[in-house]
Each structure stands twice: as C-alpha cells, then as structure tokens.
Design an enzyme around this catalytic site. Structure first.
Site, mmCIF file in Angstrom:
data_model
loop_
_atom_site.group_PDB
_atom_site.id
_atom_site.type_symbol
_atom_site.label_atom_id
_atom_site.label_comp_id
_atom_site.label_asym_id
_atom_site.label_seq_id
_atom_site.Cartn_x
_atom_site.Cartn_y
_atom_site.Cartn_z
ATOM 1 N N ILE A 167 -5.560 10.067 13.401
ATOM 2 C CA ILE A 167 -6.619 9.787 12.462
ATOM 3 C C ILE A 167 -7.877 9.631 13.315
ATOM 4 O O ILE A 167 -9.026 9.214 12.805
ATOM 5 C CB ILE A 167 -6.426 8.800 11.489
ATOM 6 N N ALA A 168 -7.727 9.014 14.619
ATOM 7 C CA ALA A 168 -8.876 8.713 15.634
ATOM 8 C C ALA A 168 -8.308 8.917 16.890
ATOM 9 O O ALA A 168 -7.224 8.880 17.167
ATOM 10 C CB ALA A 168 -9.212 7.166 15.411
ATOM 11 N N ALA A 170 -9.700 8.494 21.054
ATOM 12 C CA ALA A 170 -10.872 7.758 21.915
ATOM 13 C C ALA A 170 -10.788 7.866 23.359
ATOM 14 O O ALA A 170 -10.110 8.879 23.777
ATOM 15 C CB ALA A 170 -11.097 6.236 21.586
ATOM 16 N N SER A 171 -11.331 6.994 23.989
ATOM 17 C CA SER A 171 -11.175 7.387 25.619
ATOM 18 C C SER A 171 -9.748 7.099 26.376
ATOM 19 O O SER A 171 -9.460 7.568 27.374
ATOM 20 C CB SER A 171 -12.389 6.254 26.047
ATOM 21 N N GLY A 173 -6.661 6.263 24.205
ATOM 22 C CA GLY A 173 -5.481 6.688 23.499
ATOM 23 C C GLY A 173 -6.007 7.187 22.050
ATOM 24 O O GLY A 173 -7.072 7.426 21.602
ATOM 25 N N GLN A 174 -4.943 7.560 21.012
ATOM 26 C CA GLN A 174 -5.165 8.013 19.878
ATOM 27 C C GLN A 174 -4.379 7.639 18.994
ATOM 28 O O GLN A 174 -3.340 7.024 19.222
ATOM 29 C CB GLN A 174 -5.299 9.755 19.994
ATOM 30 N N VAL A 175 -4.994 7.534 17.694
ATOM 31 C CA VAL A 175 -4.049 6.676 16.520
ATOM 32 C C VAL A 175 -3.550 7.684 15.655
ATOM 33 O O VAL A 175 -4.352 8.284 15.079
ATOM 34 C CB VAL A 175 -5.258 5.830 15.860
ATOM 35 N N LYS A 189 -1.229 3.293 18.093
ATOM 36 C CA LYS A 189 -1.930 4.023 19.071
ATOM 37 C C LYS A 189 -1.043 4.347 20.048
ATOM 38 O O LYS A 189 -0.515 3.499 20.716
ATOM 39 C CB LYS A 189 -2.874 3.018 19.366
ATOM 40 N N ASP A 319 -16.053 -4.804 23.359
ATOM 41 C CA ASP A 319 -16.236 -3.253 22.921
ATOM 42 C C ASP A 319 -17.003 -3.292 21.790
ATOM 43 O O ASP A 319 -16.474 -2.569 20.815
ATOM 44 C CB ASP A 319 -14.764 -2.445 23.018
#
Length: 498
Positions: A167-168, A170-171, A173-175, A189, A319
């Site tokens: 569903i997301a 990023a830099s 890991g992913q979720v 994650k 962040d």
C-alpha cells in the site's frame, strides 16, 4: 529548469551534479547509459554501480537537453514554453524513476526535493512527489522471502489475510496490509533486501558532497555533521530501534485528542520487519483539498507534535514529509515512520531555549550572538554586527516573534531554503561563516521540511501564543480550543497516575 537549480543542488545531490556536469561539458559524446537494474537488484548496487546509474541519468538528461535546445531555436514563444515544460517534466520523471529504483539515502533526497521549495515548477514537484509513498516496489516474492527469514513462516501462514501488493513503498522498505490470526488489521513494513549496502554506498557519497560544501561554506565543520547523519540513517535500518521509538511516542500520546501513533505489535516485528496497527485517514494531497479551517487544525496538530515532543519528551521525529501523515477531520493526525528519531540531552534542549529567549522573548541581539557562538553556530570574533546576525537568523523565528495571527506562506518556506543554500544572496557571507553543530543537524528538518509543508497548507494561526503554551520555560495557558482539550487530557492522565 533554472528555477529548480537552487533546490536541486541542495537536495538532489549526486544526481543533479551528474546532470550539471554534462551541461557544463563541451564534449561531443556522452558515456553510454547503463541498463536499468531489475526491481529485485537493489542488493547488487554498490557504490560504483549506483554512481554509474546516476551518471547514466545525467548523460540521458544531457542528450535530451541538447535536442531540446535545438528544437527551441526556431520555435515561437508559446511553443518554447510548451517544450520547456515537457523537458522539465521528462527530466524530473527520469530522476524520480532512477532514485525510486535505487532506494536508500538518495531516494530520501528525491523525496525532500518534492516539497522543500515552492519555487519548483508544479509538474516537476508532482513527478518527484511519487517518491513520498509510491516508489517502485520490490516483488511480492522478495517481500514474502524477507518475512520467512525474519518471522520463520510464510506470510500466508502467519496472517489470516496477506496482501502481496504494497500500500506504500519508500526509501528503505514497503508496507503491506494484513490481518492477524486474532482478526486485527495491521500494516507490515518489510525492509528491502540489500538496502543496507545501498545506504552505505550513499553515505560515502554524502561525505564527499559535504566535503565539497565545506569549500563553499568555510565555517561548515562537515566531519561531525556527516557522522551525525551517518548515525541517524544507520539507525533507520534497525526496525527494533524504530519500534522502541514508536512505542515511546505511542505511550506518551495515548488518548490524545488529535495526535495518534499506531501501536507496535512485537510478535510480528524484528530487525527487518515492523508490524503496527493499521491506521485510517486520508493522504496529504487529499487533505490539501479541505477548507482552510481544517488545514489549519491539521497544521496545529503537527506543530504541537513536533515541538511538544521536543520539549516534553526530548525527542524529535526527524522525517516530516507528506507521506508520513494520515489526516482526519478536526485536526486528528496519525504520525507514521519513527525510524529517524533524535534523542536530545537536557543540555541540548537548554541551548534551544537560550536561543528563543534571547531572540524572541528578550529581543537581545548581543545575547543571541553569544549563544550562537557558545553552541558553535558561529565562530567567535567574526566581523558581522549583532544586527546582521539577528537579521539573518531572525527569519527562522519570524512567525513567533509577535502576538498575532500569521499565515506561513510558500514564499516564507522558499526563503528559508535560500537562507541555507543560496550563498550568492544578501546573506551569503554569514551563510559561508555559519556552522551546523551535530545536535542541530536533524532539527533543521523543521526549517527545511516542516515549514515547507506549512507553506503549502498556508497554515494560519497565532503561532506565538501556541508556542508559549508549548515552551516549558513560558508554560502559557491554552491558546486554542485544541489546547484546552489537551489540557483536560493531560489532567486526566496525571490524575490517573496519582
């Protein structure tokens, strides 16, 4: 592209340097462009390969730029504007695609570039904004393999329901969405395989970048600054540290009227997998379509979270970018991603307080200068007058200087970025002499990130009264209805403890 030069130099770092070098070059040919790696190959991209990929982006952009200039020669004004827009968009998409596949610290720089400077063309910012939570994901098989190695079983065995599509992303890991055997909806994650090696390669490049910046800004002590960045970014790789940070924030804000931090599920969390409750809310772009009153409430909550955590917990979630928030009406905000958290000592917090008292409360330029010299922001004995120093640093306190309603504008946010990086401007000499002590490296994300978001929201409020409520050395009364609700929440907590 000229409007993007300042921000790109500061935030797109190595990728932009590669492009800029080609533009300054007079060579008739460019190095051959390496083929893009497959999605699962992040583990194989060492420093040399990652640099080569960036050079490839620069070479491609350079060739496109030469063709673009040729096409502009005989075009009319309207056609030139259309060609310029198409070139900017194409180049931004190429950089975003490269950084998205590479992951690590360089992708973080691309995320920052998407929201730092409101002077960037909107189509360029939109292309880079995809890196905030929609970067190219790793394959479902790789995510499942990481789950098996970390948790000892296939995700379809561990969870009642497992969505293999993230569903997301990023830099680092992913979720993924999942439902536990107990029926609880969770966000899982999963760290990218090989991202640790990628980040190490990027940090080597960051050291070279700051060494070069030290030549432009002689007052900058880049060694301690780089080490601070290395320490904080390496910590992000250990999800056990992130879980500990998130638990600390979640405990403190439990039951808060507007701040929500998702609970960590330890049973499903390891060094490379972090499982939390699945939070609800809308993303940044949708929140921006809400009316100004709702945006102001959301900004107030974010402000309270950032500064309240700093002064009450001595912790700062470093962040603050748009992908790390989920919004609900009434100023309710869920805060995500606690990998980059800075813990401050009492002495470091005292330094922040001393600066505020001298600049904002006492309006004492001489004392403010002494504080800056004591903590290492400026070397003692520089030729600048007290008034020049206050004129430069005063910008960062501008919207809390006076008791009154104030709107944080995109222009204010862009000026903040320029005061850090544009050494050719009116404050160039002070900038070159200024330093960033290690304790203030991560806190600058307030100036470079948080205020940029507030500028996009056009966040409006009486920030001075809000700040005085939060500052423990003032401890003012509740400044807003939200403040009154928070005071009641705090009283209930203290009563329960007693």
């Amino acid at each position: 592209m000229k409007r993007a030069t300042l921000l790109a130099t500061a935030a797109a770092a190595v990728a932009t340097i590669a492009v800029a070098r080609w533009w300054r070059s007079t060579r008739a040919t460019a190095p051959s462009e390496p083929a893009p790696p497959p999605r699962h190959a992040v583990r194989h991209l060492g420093r040399g390969a990652r640099n080569a990929r960036l050079v490839g982006v620069g070479a491609r952009a350079g060739r496109d730029y030469a063709l673009h200039r040729a096409r502009r020669v005989f075009a009319d004004a309207a056609t030139r504007e259309r060609l310029d827009t198409e070139f900017e968009m194409r180049t931004a998409e190429q950089v975003a695609d490269a950084l998205g596949h590479m992951k690590g610290a360089l992708m973080k720089l691309g995320q920052m570039a998407s929201y730092l400077d409101q002077g960037l063309p909107e189509h360029v910012r939109a292309a880079l904004a995809e890196l905030q939570h929609n970067a190219p994901p790793m394959s479902p098989e790789l995510a499942a393999d990481t789950i098996r190695r970390e948790l000892g079983a296939d995700p379809t065995e561990l969870f009642l329901d497992w969505d293999p599509h993230p569903i997301a992303s990023a830099s680092i890991g992913q979720v993924h969405r999942a439902i536990t055997r107990e029926g609880r909806a969770v966000a899982v994650k999963v760290q990218y395989p090989g991202v640790e090696e990628a980040l190490a390669a990027d940090l080597d490049n960051v050291g070279l970048l700051f060494a070069g910046m030290a030549q432009l800004f002689p007052g900058l002590e880049h060694g301690p600054l780089v080490e601070e960045l290395r320490s904080r970014l390496r910590e992000e790789l250990d999800y056990r540290l992130e879980a500990a940070n998130q638990r600390a924030f979640a405990r403190y804000y439990d039951g808060h009227p507007t701040i929500h931090v998702p609970e960590v599920l330890d049973r499903y969390s390891t060094r490379r997998v972090l499982t939390t409750e699945l939070a609800e809310g809308v993303r940044w772009d949708e929140m921006l379509t809400w009316d100004q009153g709702e945006r102001d409430l959301a900004a107030e909550t974010i402000y309270r979270f950032a500064f309240g955590s700093l002064y009450r917990l001595h912790m700062f979630n470093g962040d603050p970018h748009p992908g790390n928030y989920l919004f609900r009406p009434g100023g309710r905000v869920t805060f995500l991603d606690f990998g980059l958290v800075k813990h401050f000592s009492a002495e470091e917090i005292q330094q922040f307080e001393d600066m505020i008292v001298a600049m904002v409360i006492d309006h004492d330029p001489a004392e403010f200068r002494r504080v800056c010299e004591r903590i290492g922001l400026l070397k003692a004995g520089t030729a600048f007058t007290d008034e020049q120093i206050v004129d430069y640093f005063g910008h960062f306190y501008e919207f809390v200087m006076h008791d009154g309603v104030c709107t944080i504008t995109p222009e204010y946010a862009s000026e903040t970025v320029r005061r850090f990086f544009d050494k050719s401007g009116p404050y160039g000499e002070i900038m070159k002499a200024a330093n960033v002590p290690p304790s203030m490296v991560i806190i600058q994300r307030i100036n470079l990130g948080l205020y940029a978001l507030f500028g996009e929201m056009r966040a409006t409020g009486n920030w001075r009264r809000l700040a005085e409520e939060i500052w423990p050395f003032v401890a003012g009364p509740p400044a807003t209805p939200m403040g009154e609700a928070i005071e009641a929440w705090r009283a209930r907590r203290e009563g329960a403890v007693a």
